[in-house]
Design a protein around this motif. Structure first.
Motif, PDB file in Angstrom:
ATOM      1  N   HIS A 159       0.859  -1.200   0.000  1.00 26.48           N
ATOM      2  CA  HIS A 159       0.000   0.000   0.000  1.00 26.48           C
ATOM      3  C   HIS A 159       0.889   1.241   0.000  1.00 26.48           C
ATOM      4  O   HIS A 159       1.433   1.622   1.037  1.00 26.48           O
ATOM      5  CB  HIS A 159      -0.916  -0.006   1.238  1.00 26.48           C
ATOM      6  CG  HIS A 159      -1.953   1.081   1.224  1.00 26.48           C
ATOM      7  ND1 HIS A 159      -3.302   0.825   1.348  1.00 26.48           N
ATOM      8  CD2 HIS A 159      -1.856   2.430   1.110  1.00 26.48           C
ATOM      9  CE1 HIS A 159      -3.976   1.957   1.310  1.00 26.48           C
ATOM     10  NE2 HIS A 159      -3.121   2.953   1.172  1.00 26.48           N
ATOM     11  N   HIS A 195       1.534   5.314  -1.978  1.00 29.47           N
ATOM     12  CA  HIS A 195       1.168   6.386  -2.912  1.00 29.47           C
ATOM     13  C   HIS A 195       2.522   6.846  -3.437  1.00 29.47           C
ATOM     14  O   HIS A 195       3.173   7.701  -2.841  1.00 29.47           O
ATOM     15  CB  HIS A 195       0.400   7.485  -2.189  1.00 29.47           C
ATOM     16  CG  HIS A 195      -0.833   6.936  -1.513  1.00 29.47           C
ATOM     17  ND1 HIS A 195      -2.039   6.858  -2.153  1.00 29.47           N
ATOM     18  CD2 HIS A 195      -1.021   6.382  -0.295  1.00 29.47           C
ATOM     19  CE1 HIS A 195      -2.925   6.292  -1.337  1.00 29.47           C
ATOM     20  NE2 HIS A 195      -2.331   6.000  -0.203  1.00 29.47           N
ATOM     21  N   LYS A 241      -9.866   1.657  -6.753  1.00 25.24           N
ATOM     22  CA  LYS A 241      -9.712   1.999  -5.330  1.00 25.24           C
ATOM     23  C   LYS A 241     -10.937   2.756  -4.826  1.00 25.24           C
ATOM     24  O   LYS A 241     -11.295   3.794  -5.370  1.00 25.24           O
ATOM     25  CB  LYS A 241      -8.448   2.843  -5.150  1.00 25.24           C
ATOM     26  CG  LYS A 241      -8.224   3.346  -3.738  1.00 25.24           C
ATOM     27  CD  LYS A 241      -7.653   2.271  -2.826  1.00 25.24           C
ATOM     28  CE  LYS A 241      -7.666   2.687  -1.361  1.00 25.24           C
ATOM     29  NZ  LYS A 241      -6.833   3.840  -1.054  1.00 25.24           N
ATOM     30  N   HIS A 298      -6.280  -1.535   5.067  1.00 25.23           N
ATOM     31  CA  HIS A 298      -6.209  -1.133   6.488  1.00 25.23           C
ATOM     32  C   HIS A 298      -6.870  -2.161   7.407  1.00 25.23           C
ATOM     33  O   HIS A 298      -6.201  -2.697   8.262  1.00 25.23           O
ATOM     34  CB  HIS A 298      -6.741   0.278   6.738  1.00 25.23           C
ATOM     35  CG  HIS A 298      -6.160   1.299   5.799  1.00 25.23           C
ATOM     36  ND1 HIS A 298      -4.802   1.438   5.639  1.00 25.23           N
ATOM     37  CD2 HIS A 298      -6.737   2.174   4.933  1.00 25.23           C
ATOM     38  CE1 HIS A 298      -4.565   2.379   4.726  1.00 25.23           C
ATOM     39  NE2 HIS A 298      -5.725   2.829   4.280  1.00 25.23           N
ATOM     40  N   ASP A 348       1.609   2.404   3.475  1.00 21.28           N
ATOM     41  CA  ASP A 348       0.803   3.584   3.163  1.00 21.28           C
ATOM     42  C   ASP A 348       1.692   4.831   3.053  1.00 21.28           C
ATOM     43  O   ASP A 348       1.247   5.935   3.316  1.00 21.28           O
ATOM     44  CB  ASP A 348      -0.298   3.808   4.209  1.00 21.28           C
ATOM     45  CG  ASP A 348      -1.467   4.632   3.676  1.00 21.28           C
ATOM     46  OD1 ASP A 348      -1.435   5.039   2.495  1.00 21.28           O
ATOM     47  OD2 ASP A 348      -2.393   4.893   4.456  1.00 21.28           O
TER      48      ASP A 348
HETATM   49 ZN   LIG Z   1      -3.354   4.974   1.401  1.00 19.23          ZN
END
Ligand SMILES: [Zn+2]
Length: 523
Positions: free
Chosen positions: A67, A69, A284, A366, A428
């Motif tokens: 996960h 970005h 997503k 998550h 994340d």
């Molecule tokens: Zn995220």
């Protein structure tokens, strides 16, 4: 028999349950040509073979970060990082210092704003004024650690046209003082009001950001990332181009935002398309917000009230999961609160026949707070729980304060595994540093910064945590036939650690990383 480009000799943890430990690995043409006993590797060694003898070091499959970005991580590597600041005063001083080095009118962008860490519950009506004192003329936007809120100064609010009369956007709040003036705090979608005024990075800046992000992940032992969308199209364009190059240090599986399912369907863009380095990921969705800003959607109220918010609510999931599946896009859904997780599981249960027929691997991102009745549904349905162990270290205090009666339910990693769920671990980033070794420790000791452990009964063994960064994550993107294990014919993606992680996770470090047999990091 192909002569190997690279041979590693020493302890090899293959993550293959059939043959978990080996003495040597050979790589030829970007793939694993041999794994097994030391004696068997000699036949692969030629005059041009690079032979690495591991002295106490251990080779494993390269890690997935399930996960990220990615482009945003690279962009933020060049911004002011406040994640180590211990007080509001220290953060403001760092912003003032940055302001002195920023040309007049230039934006000061920062990350790592976390009231909890600063020992504050609110910045009150003074939030904007604190920043204005540090830099009245240069616009400032400080994103929170969880990216669900932001703190802006007067210059930034003025440029964005945010004032007394600005209405709150859908799913966002402009925090106001008693007179209705914005205090500078922006929650959820309200931060986009200011964010959209920040000048976009140029293509050259994005390429530099992607190079920085790739290098940063490679030094953490990562070879594959699952990218979670919600970046501008200009970012995707550079990301897809960069990650398609053989010199890029990561393989990338890149999701599209659910709002664009129709565009993807119109073009025939679907999960799994692309090559061995860059592939289109899933669609997503966002079922709710985050715990720290009390926007995670809970079945029962938080201590102090409120049950959070649903973002893509049950109606959106009911309407758009079938559209995604019909378009060939795997549903990938952010869900933090127990109500959000239940809503996503319900929607996946109702569409199970369709996504199973399409061979999809739906996943919940998550999966932090689960009602006990829902834990076993992950394994039963075949939904991957894509979790970020480092987040639990930030959340120890928030869970204690906001969900004191539900602490034992937080991040139920062991319960998920024991009921047959597959775990995929990630960071994340840029929400948390993409530090796999810290993630392994967090999954195994569950300790927060002050040493307090969160639901310690849910701690994993090192091999279970390693599996979530390798085989589990590879399965989560349907790459289990080529990635996550060191087995003959698999991608030659490897990491070399300083010692055997089964022995101890303390003082562990990454010594080298290889992608398709090419070295992407060397300590
Ligand atoms: Zn995220």
């Amino acid at each position: 028999m192909a002569v190997a480009d690279l041979v590693l000799v020493g302890t090899v943890l293959t993550m293959d349950p059939q043959a978990p430990v080996a003495e040597a690995v050979a790589v030829a043409g970007g793939r694993i040509a041999y794994v097994g006993e030391r004696g068997g590797v000699d036949a692969h060694i030629g005059s041009g073979t690079r032979v690495l003898e591991l002295a106490g070091e251990v080779a494993l499959p390269g890690f997935h970060d399930a996960h990220v970005h990615l482009t945003q991580h690279g962009v933020e590597l060049s911004q002011l990082d406040l994640s180590s600041t211990r007080s509001v005063g220290e953060a403001v001083a760092r912003i003032a210092e940055r302001s002195r080095r920023t040309p007049a009118g230039g934006w000061i962008l920062a990350g790592g704003f976390a009231l909890q860490r600063w020992g504050e519950t609110t910045l009150g009506a003074d939030a904007r004024a604190l920043l204005d004192a540090a830099t009245p003329d240069r616009p400032v936007l400080v994103r929170s650690q969880d990216h669900h809120s932001a703190w802006a100064n007067g210059a930034a609010l003025r440029l964005a046209g945010v004032g007394h009369h600005t209405l709150d956007p859908a799913n966002g709040t402009i925090v106001r003082d008693g007179g209705g003036a914005p205090t500078g705090l922006l929650l959820e979608r309200a931060l986009e009001l200011v964010w959209r005024c920040v000048p976009a990075p140029t293509p050259a800046e994005l390429r530099a950001a992607l190079a920085a992000a790739g290098a940063d992940l490679a030094r953490r032992g990562v070879t594959t990332v699952h990218h979670m969308a919600y970046e501008p199209p200009s970012y995707w364009r550079e990301l897809a181009a960069a990650a398609s190059q053989e010199t890029y240090p990561l393989r990338v599986w890149a999701c599209v935002p659910q709002e664009d399912i129709e565009h993807a369907a119109a073009l025939g863009v679907a999960t799994g398309q692309g090559g061995e380095r860059f592939q289109v990921g899933g669609a997503k969705f966002f079922a709710d917000g985050a715990l720290g800003s009390r926007t995670a959607w809970m079945l029962e109220p938080y201590a102090g009230g409120g049950s959070g918010v649903s973002v893509d609510g049950p109606e959106v999931l009911a309407e758009r999961f079938p559209l995604a599946i019909a378009a060939g896009l795997t549903p990938v859904t952010h869900a933090i609160g127990d109500a959000a997780n239940r809503a996503v599981l319900d929607a996946l249960e109702r569409t199970a026949a369709a996504w199973r027929a399409a061979g999809m691997r739906p996943r919940i991102e998550h999966a932090q707070h689960l009602h006990p009745d829902d834990v076993a549904r992950f394994g039963r349905l075949g939904v991957t729980a894509s979790m970020q162990p480092v987040h639990l270290t930030f959340d120890v205090d928030s869970v204690h304060d906001l969900l004191p009666d539900r602490e034992a339910r937080a991040y139920p990693m062991r319960a998920l595994l024991e009921t047959g769920a597959r775990l995929a671990f990630g960071s994340d980033t840029p929400v948390a540093e993409p530090d796999v070794l810290a993630g392994l420790r967090a999954a195994c000791d569950r300790a927060g910064p002050a040493g307090r452990a969160l639901a310690p009964g849910q701690a994993l063994e090192p091999l279970q945590a390693l599996a979530a960064y390798t085989t589990g994550a590879a399965h989560g993107i349907a790459w289990e036939h080529r990635s996550g294990k060191l087995a003959r014919g698999f991608d030659a993606d490897l990491v070399v650690l300083s010692h055997d992680p089964r022995r101890s996770l303390e003082d562990l470090s990454v010594r080298a990383t290889f992608l398709a047999g090419r070295q992407t990091f060397s300590a």
